[in-house]
Write an enzyme that holds these catalytic residues in place. Structure first.
Site, short mmCIF file in Angstrom:
data_model
loop_
_atom_site.label_atom_id
_atom_site.label_comp_id
_atom_site.label_asym_id
_atom_site.label_seq_id
_atom_site.Cartn_x
_atom_site.Cartn_y
_atom_site.Cartn_z
N GLU A 4 4.40 3.72 -0.31
CA GLU A 4 5.32 4.00 -1.43
C GLU A 4 4.63 3.72 -2.76
O GLU A 4 5.22 3.19 -3.70
CB GLU A 4 6.60 3.15 -1.33
CG GLU A 4 7.52 3.51 -0.18
CD GLU A 4 8.13 4.90 -0.31
OE1 GLU A 4 8.28 5.39 -1.45
OE2 GLU A 4 8.43 5.51 0.74
N THR B 268 0.81 -1.22 0.00
CA THR B 268 0.00 0.00 0.00
C THR B 268 0.85 1.27 0.00
O THR B 268 0.56 2.22 -0.70
CB THR B 268 -0.93 0.00 1.24
OG1 THR B 268 -1.71 -1.20 1.21
CG2 THR B 268 -1.85 1.20 1.25
N ASP C 162 0.41 2.79 -3.89
CA ASP C 162 -0.52 1.65 -3.92
C ASP C 162 -0.21 0.79 -5.15
O ASP C 162 0.03 1.30 -6.24
CB ASP C 162 -1.94 2.22 -3.99
CG ASP C 162 -2.98 1.18 -4.35
OD1 ASP C 162 -3.59 0.63 -3.43
OD2 ASP C 162 -3.17 0.91 -5.56
C1 LIG Z 1 1.37 1.15 8.14
C2 LIG Z 1 1.32 2.42 7.35
C3 LIG Z 1 2.26 3.42 7.58
C4 LIG Z 1 2.22 4.63 6.89
N1 LIG Z 1 3.15 5.60 7.17
C5 LIG Z 1 3.04 6.83 6.56
C6 LIG Z 1 3.91 7.90 6.92
O1 LIG Z 1 4.79 7.76 7.78
N2 LIG Z 1 3.74 9.11 6.32
C7 LIG Z 1 2.78 9.31 5.37
O2 LIG Z 1 2.67 10.40 4.85
N3 LIG Z 1 1.92 8.31 5.00
C8 LIG Z 1 2.02 7.08 5.58
N4 LIG Z 1 1.15 6.05 5.22
C9 LIG Z 1 0.07 6.30 4.24
C10 LIG Z 1 0.26 5.61 2.91
O3 LIG Z 1 1.29 6.21 2.21
C11 LIG Z 1 -1.09 5.65 2.14
O4 LIG Z 1 -2.01 4.90 2.85
C12 LIG Z 1 -0.94 5.11 0.74
O5 LIG Z 1 -0.30 6.07 -0.03
C13 LIG Z 1 -2.29 4.75 0.08
O6 LIG Z 1 -3.08 5.86 -0.04
P1 LIG Z 1 -4.59 5.85 0.42
O7 LIG Z 1 -4.67 5.19 1.73
O8 LIG Z 1 -5.09 7.22 0.28
O9 LIG Z 1 -5.33 4.92 -0.64
P2 LIG Z 1 -6.45 5.38 -1.77
O10 LIG Z 1 -5.75 6.17 -2.77
O11 LIG Z 1 -7.57 6.01 -1.03
O12 LIG Z 1 -6.82 4.00 -2.33
C14 LIG Z 1 -8.07 3.36 -2.08
C15 LIG Z 1 -8.36 2.41 -3.22
O13 LIG Z 1 -8.68 3.14 -4.40
C16 LIG Z 1 -7.89 2.71 -5.48
N5 LIG Z 1 -7.62 3.86 -6.35
C17 LIG Z 1 -7.31 5.12 -5.96
N6 LIG Z 1 -7.13 5.91 -7.04
C18 LIG Z 1 -7.30 5.12 -8.13
C19 LIG Z 1 -7.23 5.34 -9.54
N7 LIG Z 1 -6.93 6.53 -10.04
N8 LIG Z 1 -7.46 4.29 -10.35
C20 LIG Z 1 -7.74 3.09 -9.86
N9 LIG Z 1 -7.83 2.84 -8.55
C21 LIG Z 1 -7.62 3.83 -7.68
C22 LIG Z 1 -6.64 2.15 -4.85
O14 LIG Z 1 -6.03 1.20 -5.68
C23 LIG Z 1 -7.18 1.52 -3.58
O15 LIG Z 1 -7.65 0.26 -3.87
C24 LIG Z 1 1.20 4.84 5.91
C25 LIG Z 1 0.27 3.82 5.65
C26 LIG Z 1 0.32 2.63 6.36
C27 LIG Z 1 -0.72 1.58 6.07
#
Ligand SMILES: Cc1cc2nc3c(=O)[nH]c(=O)nc-3n(C[C@H](O)[C@H](O)[C@H](O)COP(=O)(O)OP(=O)(O)OC[C@H]3O[C@@H](n4cnc5c(N)ncnc54)[C@H](O)[C@@H]3O)c2cc1C
Ligand SMILES: Cc1cc2nc3c(=O)[nH]c(=O)nc-3n(C[C@H](O)[C@H](O)[C@H](O)COP(=O)(O)OP(=O)(O)OC[C@H]3O[C@@H](n4cnc5c(N)ncnc54)[C@H](O)[C@@H]3O)c2cc1C
Lengths: 681, 681
Positions: free
Chosen positions: A426, A424, A428
């Site tokens: 670096e 997820t 998704d």
């Molecule tokens: C354990 C952990 C530690 C973390 N540590 C940090 C940290 O230290 N600092 C920090 O800044 N962040 C951190 N994160 C956050 C992490 O970088 C994000 O969770 C990650 O970038 C995914 O983004 P999101 O959760 O918004 O997913 P979303 O973008 O909301 O994705 C949700 C779903 O929608 C789909 N989707 C989204 N857009 C599209 C598209 N255009 N086309 C098709 N499908 C799409 C995705 O594939 C996914 O299935 C951490 C996350 C975790 C789980």
């Protein structure tokens, strides 16, 4: 168990130590051993109680560990790579992890000299502790959509940091919840009424004395998670918080004092290069994760006996029939040996990625950025492909250990739980493939319209262009193999992967350009194309390493490999298994594009089954060669000495719940009582 | 979030309440609601702190819950099915779970009348609490290999229970670790120097007053696990423990007093019948698990917005462009809609399994056991196929929620962790397929040699025989479809699944009978055959439910379905998606056996993409219809009202770690301090 593993080890067709050397090289091996020794002997790092700890206890332990690690870094003057090794062996994500992993590197990469003086020096001394706050409650993948704002106030030469909605709350930020007193905050830069998009700011967030959040800042831990509970991932809201202008990280872009004028960054090639490197490191991490999972499952399967195989019963010397070890069941081999092969494949892929990155760095310092686009696209897809593969394979290995795989003592549980977010963060894994495929389609169009013909004469024409050209020269070509062993021919293998990938790309270009399909309507194909392309790359990297070439003399690891025919022999089996098992899994695509016939499909299956037999005697030795230390495994099932059952028993007897006596009468309010029968209060 | 879900709900092409009624029927629905209301309003069952609990606290909570449940069972006189519903909604495996789930049913099924009086009555009153102790540290799947022995001592008319080695220790036994004072123990029955294999004994294991293990018995909890930490899975060793002869469960087999003569059990058809029923229940459980996972992921995807889709940007009424909800991305649909379809497919498969079981019970009471073999074989394979599918799909749904899916608040974490052992217990999913395929090969051979021709004239010829006959009549038949929509023809679909399965069976029979391949060398094929057969069954069961037949008038659920054309229409889309997505995933096999051509493969993909579009407007409504209560979901992401972000924030603010202030100085020994800066001790 010990005798069974000894028998397995006696069957090796190669020198295990030599293979380990061919993986790490002597310098790295010395370093691994040196660091391991320090960690193993330090009581602070004792792991024997780790599986029994609840969240608070675990977090406290992780903090203690991170403090001690900070001391050791200073004492031994460890460099970045040595710290990484220590982190790997300690295997416990802690509250200082993001300080080391993101805070320091970001200031280093994006801070001005002045900012480095002010923040980097104290950070390296752990006088300040930072985190990296990009993701918000409402936004992760789409960084452009962040809501936290940093508005320039010319009157006071400050920025005002503000979270306009609940969804603007920073979220998931590692080390923020309870630990960090500083943060890199990504916020929308606004000046003179204009929005310049997300930029990094460095902000003090907690009081240096009381450790309480500064006024206007609300911070907390985001609560329990699937894993990573030893880290305090946090949330943070800003209520019109003012910071000096000088806290915007300003190596690349700046706001001018007073006027609020925005100074644009130079091109972004540098940051793309860094991403390639980070992804190469993730793929290296995949290799370690797969090696670790395979080590546990293979060793346990060699010790675990279940059922008498009626057709070929195992007999002791005295003729007594004993149960068959589960590693002898073909299905168990089919589930596990490909994981060994994946681990070796990732080893050569990550090595190739690092080598390409180094090459690119050399070229780019001479002004040549031509290989960056391919590198960047491939590295996105490879991060996606390999981390998803790793998670699946860890779980396959866990399940192959039957009931005991479900016990924390298996060594799979916290390992899997902490590894999971690699799919997820670096990027998704689905969204990442968009970048890969945009580049592949563009390249295909360029090659077809031959806009840039001189690119193909280069000695180092990108692999992508090579297979696209081969496809365009003969889009209807088919596979020439007629026997199972024809599929061991590396040229036959690569042709198949290249053709499939090019076929899928050609089809997508046709759909978009000629049938006006929208990008969104193509996303399922996008995902398939990225996988096809990256599987090609993995096959190619493995095969290339096995082919003798001149430059290998420079690389001790390749030299050791090629100087030992026994190593080349076993690695060739492993490579073939990786390639053909991958083909078998993707058979639908190879058949659908018409490159393979259904009878060839059968030949591949035959060959895979044959390879399982070929690898069987070396199975334990191939995982031994990974050299994953017990200190890291923490597994009753995967012990080097095979003392599985004794260890399970020993560890179970330490379960704290065993101190408790229940009152089981459903009508009694008492739940836990003392041994004398009294209610415990 | 609320408005977005309201918009989704406004798009329904069918009446959601009607579909819910078609799933459960009015009586069951009334029952679900009645029980839910009782549980929701009971403060003991409050779930609001569940995600923050450590192991001890969680276990204590589960004990409290189980005690209260015991009281309610008595108060409301709940029957077995009502208890199951309560268990499902409470969703917390507790220390009395195996007492209800295995101890009581085993005495009921295998105890003599006298034993029932002595043990069943007090067990039903919770005066004694039991567990089911079969698995040992060294043996699980191979029950014949158990080591715990029960030796008849004629002198005292007793059995001596003994664990000869460490590996003979009972292990994994739910409720044993701290709770049970009685156990059903599977032990090797030995008498007069002969070994009669494993038999069940009922043994008191703890003192009724002090709750301490009785003399000669060592018991403990086996320690932390991937999930199920609210249950005390335990170990147990016996040191020459004596029990009266009357404690051997003796409905089927016995030892004669004094002589030690063994009295054999009658045929084992009864126990096979029970296994069929247990597996039908597991498949019902799969349906619930899939419905639950899909509900969370679909609702969250309708609320979550990420990126602006450049080709088709979403606009508000005022023309402002907003980000696209992720449910509109085709890849997200492709990941999630098949899970909805799987849930509905499992619904009809488990229904068919229960119906067949009831039918069999009727027939067998008239002495006709002819359908048992097919039922038993199919149910083994279906348990294996569907539970593996469920685990994969839950994880796919979790990952589709991006970063937030990793938070416990997603509702996926403990859910997944507790669901996971379904792949291992009640038969390891790989080993189970052996039974299925042994039967299929045998049936194939019988049909070929026509030893038993009258079987095929039956009106209820087994589905297996039907598709084998079709294959034998024309082994080279191919698919007739020429357009994407041809693949919506149910006959075309079933033919394809039947042909593929029969082809694989024919091939395996040939390998074994003509090429003398060993069983072990065929295990990979065995697994493929079982999957192929069971996918055929699932497709058939779904399709059959959609076809109007006479007997449906008897079944309220089918009547509601067929009386509402809008329901039939949407269910037909869902059925087609299930069938064609399954074909697409297994494309390699359909192509390899020559039944499909590569151009037909493309038609299937087209049709699948079309079906995603067809289902899109109903996505949220299809999961609403599952009627999974909030009380069970416990999900911030899957809330019916869509208040995702508010809930995430609210729950995070309750994290107990937020009470703690750190001392982050690496050189300070203090880790946690009070807010005033003092070390906390
Ligand atoms: C354990 C952990 C530690 C973390 N540590 C940090 C940290 O230290 N600092 C920090 O800044 N962040 C951190 N994160 C956050 C992490 O970088 C994000 O969770 C990650 O970038 C995914 O983004 P999101 O959760 O918004 O997913 P979303 O973008 O909301 O994705 C949700 C779903 O929608 C789909 N989707 C989204 N857009 C599209 C598209 N255009 N086309 C098709 N499908 C799409 C995705 O594939 C996914 O299935 C951490 C996350 C975790 C789980
Ligand atoms: C949470 C949990 C609760 C449990 N509760 C109870 C309980 O209350 N009471 C109880 O008695 N038990 C209980 N069990 C035990 C459970 O029933 C066993 O773990 C299960 O039967 C699997 O057996 P095993 O662990 O011995 O696996 P093994 O048989 O050792 O399997 C190990 C591996 O070998 C493979 N393998 C084995 N034999 C063959 C073969 N012939 N061919 C091919 N592959 C083979 C398997 O597929 C698997 O991959 C529980 C287990 C768990 C995880």
């Amino acid at each position: 168990g010990s005798d069974l593993l000894a028998q397995e080890r006696a069957r090796a067709t190669f020198d295990v130590k030599k293979l380990t050397l061919a993986l790490y090289g002597s310098k790295e091996l010395e370093r691994l051993n040196r660091i391991l020794k320090i960690l193993e002997n330090d009581p602070v790092f004792d792991k024997s109680n780790i599986y029994y700890m609840g969240r608070n206890e675990l977090f406290e332990h992780a903090l203690k560990k991170d403090k001690r690690l900070a001391q050791l870094i200073k004492k031994h003057k460890w460099n970045v790579e040595e710290i990484q090794i220590a982190d790997l062996f300690l295997d416990l994500p802690g509250p200082f992890g993001l300080h080391r992993g993101m805070f320091i590197p970001t200031i280093f990469g994006q801070g001005s000299e002045e900012q480095k003086k002010k923040f980097l020096i104290p950070a390296l001394k752990y006088e300040i502790i930072g985190c990296y706050a990009q993701t918000e409650l409402g936004h992760g993948s789409n960084v452009q959509g962040l809501e936290t704002s940093a508005t320039y106030i010319p009157e006071t030469d400050e920025f005002e940091i503000h979270s306009p909605h609940l969804t603007a709350s920073k979220w998931w930020i590692g080390g923020l919840g309870r630990t960090a007193n500083h943060a890199i905050v990504m916020a929308l830069l606004k000046s003179n009424g204009k929005d310049f998009g997300p930029h990094p700011f460095i902000i003090q967030i907690r009081d240096m004395e009381t450790h309480q959040p500064l006024s206007g800042i609300t911070i907390g831990d985001i609560g329990p998670k699937f894993g990573y509970n030893s880290t305090d991932n946090g949330f943070m809201l800003f209520d019109h918080v003012r910071i000096p202008r000088s806290n915007m990280l300003s190596k690349f872009s700046q706001i001018k004092q007073g006027t609020g004028e925005y100074i644009r960054p130079p091109n972004d090639k540098l940051s793309y290069g860094t991403m390639v490197f980070v992804r190469a490191m993730i793929v290296t991490g995949v290799r370690v994760a797969l090696a670790r999972a395979a080590t546990i499952a293979i060793r346990y399967s060699a010790v675990r006996r279940q059922f008498v195989d009626k057709d070929e019963p195992k007999k002791l010397k005295d003729g007594r029939i004993v149960e068959t070890c589960v590693l002898d069941y073909t299905m168990q081999q089919y589930r596990l040996f490909p994981v060994i092969a994946q681990a070796y494949a990732c080893y050569y892929t990550s090595k190739a990625m690092v080598d390409s990155y180094m090459n690119y760095m050399k070229q780019s310092s001479g002004g040549d950025f031509s290989s960056l686009a391919d590198l960047h696209a491939s590295s996105s897809g490879l991060k996606s492909l390999t981390t998803s593969m790793a998670v699946d394979s860890i779980e396959d290995c866990r399940r192959a250990c039957g009931g005991h795989g479900y016990s924390s003592f298996s060594g799979f549980v916290t390992f899997y739980q902490n590894y999971l977010p690699n799919t997820t963060w670096e990027g998704d894994n689905y969204i990442l493939t968009h970048q890969t495929v945009r580049y592949l389609l563009k390249t295909f169009r360029e090659v077809v319209s031959n806009k840039n013909p001189e690119a193909y004469s280069h000695s180092n024409t990108s692999p992508t262009i090579t297979y696209i050209l081969q496809f365009l020269n003969n889009p209807n070509q088919t596979c020439t193999a007629t026997t199972p062993s024809d599929f061991k021919n590396h040229e036959v293998q690569l042709r198949a992967f290249g053709h499939r990938s090019a076929y899928l790309i050609a089809n997508a270009v046709d759909q978009i350009d000629n049938h006006k399909k929208s990008w969104n309507s193509m996303l399922i194909e996008v995902n398939r194309i990225s996988r096809a392309h990256c599987q090609y790359l993995m096959a190619r990297d493995f095969i290339t390493a096995l082919q003798k070439r001149h430059q290998q003399d420079e690389d001790e690891r390749l030299r050791v490999l090629h100087d030992n025919p026994a190593l080349i022999e076993v690695m060739t089996s492993v490579c073939n298994l990786f390639v053909l098992n991958t083909m078998e899994k993707e058979l639908g695509e190879f058949l659908e594009c018409g490159y393979l016939t259904s009878s060839q499909a059968k030949l591949i299956r035959f060959q895979v089954y044959d390879l399982l037999k070929e690898i069987r005697p070396n199975a334990v030795n191939l995982v031994d060669a990974f050299y994953v230390p017990e200190f890291m495994l923490q597994s009753a099932l995967g012990r080097y000495d095979g003392k599985v059952y004794e260890t399970m028993f020993d560890w179970a007897s330490k379960e704290p719940l065993n101190e408790i006596t229940l009152d089981i009468n459903p009508n009694s309010e008492v739940l836990f009582r003392n041994k004398n029968g009294k209610a415990r209060l």
